[in-house]
Design an enzyme around this catalytic site. Sequence first.
Site, short mmCIF file in Angstrom:
data_model
loop_
_atom_site.label_atom_id
_atom_site.label_comp_id
_atom_site.label_asym_id
_atom_site.label_seq_id
_atom_site.Cartn_x
_atom_site.Cartn_y
_atom_site.Cartn_z
N LYS A 112 -29.02 -15.46 -5.10
CA LYS A 112 -29.81 -15.12 -3.92
C LYS A 112 -30.04 -13.61 -3.81
O LYS A 112 -31.01 -13.16 -3.20
CB LYS A 112 -29.14 -15.64 -2.66
CG LYS A 112 -28.81 -17.14 -2.66
CD LYS A 112 -29.87 -17.95 -2.00
CE LYS A 112 -29.59 -19.44 -1.81
NZ LYS A 112 -28.76 -20.18 -2.72
C1 PLP Z 1 -28.92 -21.50 -3.20
C2 PLP Z 1 -28.16 -21.88 -4.41
C3 PLP Z 1 -28.61 -22.89 -5.30
C4 PLP Z 1 -29.84 -23.73 -5.01
O1 PLP Z 1 -31.03 -22.98 -5.09
P1 PLP Z 1 -32.37 -23.55 -4.39
O2 PLP Z 1 -33.35 -22.45 -4.55
O3 PLP Z 1 -32.01 -23.80 -2.96
O4 PLP Z 1 -32.75 -24.79 -5.09
C5 PLP Z 1 -27.89 -23.11 -6.45
N1 PLP Z 1 -26.76 -22.43 -6.73
C6 PLP Z 1 -26.28 -21.47 -5.91
C7 PLP Z 1 -25.03 -20.77 -6.25
C8 PLP Z 1 -26.97 -21.15 -4.72
O5 PLP Z 1 -26.49 -20.19 -3.90
#
Ligand code: PLP
Length: 466
Positions: A112
């Site tokens: 993120k």
């Molecule tokens: C948010 C997240 C995901 C999922 O990603 P999306 O964009 O919501 O599909 C997968 N792994 C981790 C560690 C995350 O923080």
Amino acid sequence: MKYVSTRGAAPAVDFEGALLAGLAPDGGLYMPEGWPVFSVQEARAVGAMPYAEAAAEILSKFAGESFDKAELAAMTAEAYASFSDEAVAPVKALGPDDYMLELFHGPTLAFKDFAMQILGRLYDAALERRDERRTIIVATSGDTGSAAIEALKSCERVNVVVLFPEGRVSAVQQRMMTSVIAPNVMNIAVKGSFDDCQAIVKTLFADEAFARSVQLSGVNSINWARLAAQTVYYFTSWAKVCEHADAVNFVVPTGNFGDVFAGYAAKRMGLPIVKLGVAANANDILHRAIAKGDYTPEDVKPTASPSMDIQVASNFERLLFEAKHRDAKVLRAAMEDFAKEKSMKLDGETLAAIRDDFVSDAVSMEETLTEIRRHYEETNELIDPHTAVARAAARRLRQMGALDGKIVTLSTAHPAKFPEAVKEATGETPALPDFYADLFERPEKMEHAPADPAAVKALVEGAFGN
Ligand SMILES: *Cc1c(COP(=O)(O)O)cnc(C)c1O
């Protein structure tokens, strides 16, 4: 570049408009009116640039009229300088045709950070020009909250409020949020579930007087700017693992369908991608949708990969928009039906369009832990449970013949962010990087609230209202 709503009943906006709005006023999601296209030679040239430069180059295609390339380059240089690996998004070769893209070297150890670090800077620049402020409220199951706080804590024109379910985020995740003590940051531990937190945020957004008083804005993964920033590592990793015009598959641990949709966008932008693998955990709505055409939410099941414990994947609407040939009327009717019926059956044509680009699998909790153990035994390295979901799915999809050739799995979090599951699988406790060595000694600050919008509203108005 203009941005149009997937529901077709809101005016087109520019990049800055899409950035600050998040959701379109007709309830739809913003999409670029066309895809910027790179030839294979151009994709290779961009993919081979240092990460921050590649990011500026790609973002300028989406944001060029709102932010010029020099401005974007200054932001991406700063944003990705905060990553602890020189390559920013390094790729590891694990075996023949088997690669792992590490996306956890950012300040909060999950992917993120790639988008949030840029988003904070874009917000500050846009608000500075407009001489405005915003209060951003996010509900988090852990990773989005820490990434948002870390990215926004030094923004001059942004307040950030994070709602998390008390006792349901990992201790490391909580500390990464609550140990950031700054006048524009508020953490609220809500007595309830992640769904309760999300419902509160929705209620607050619908409260017009409140929204005006604190100048509310949203940065969850429906924000187009986040997806634009996430297309970049598909380009840089492709350039690392492929020569000439060779194509690659990506397998992506998926929750809200944001990350894997960024991969789809990269494919539409000309990147040679064969298939995108959607790897779900026990919350397998997307796997049921892609494999059987059945998009029906069930109750959320808590798993070892909590950032994917999601049923209704907001960004799936963007894919439906594309699969239905951008017919906003058809899509709006489908989404209205879905809101009523709580279920959607995908017709044959839509499904065929989706399967041109996507394959899917769902991985149980037991398989996730087995995968962490297997990876440790084979490589002596620890992986986090979200990454393990993707690796288990990639192996099975290859065995089934659904994927062939080079596969890059996305590693979305550092194992030390989810030490409980890693320890259960391997007996080892992954160490936090040095810059978090004192995380559990840092002072914490948070508010507490019942799962009641009025209580949260009072806290936020008290701090940031005018
Ligand atoms: C948010 C997240 C995901 C999922 O990603 P999306 O964009 O919501 O599909 C997968 N792994 C981790 C560690 C995350 O923080």
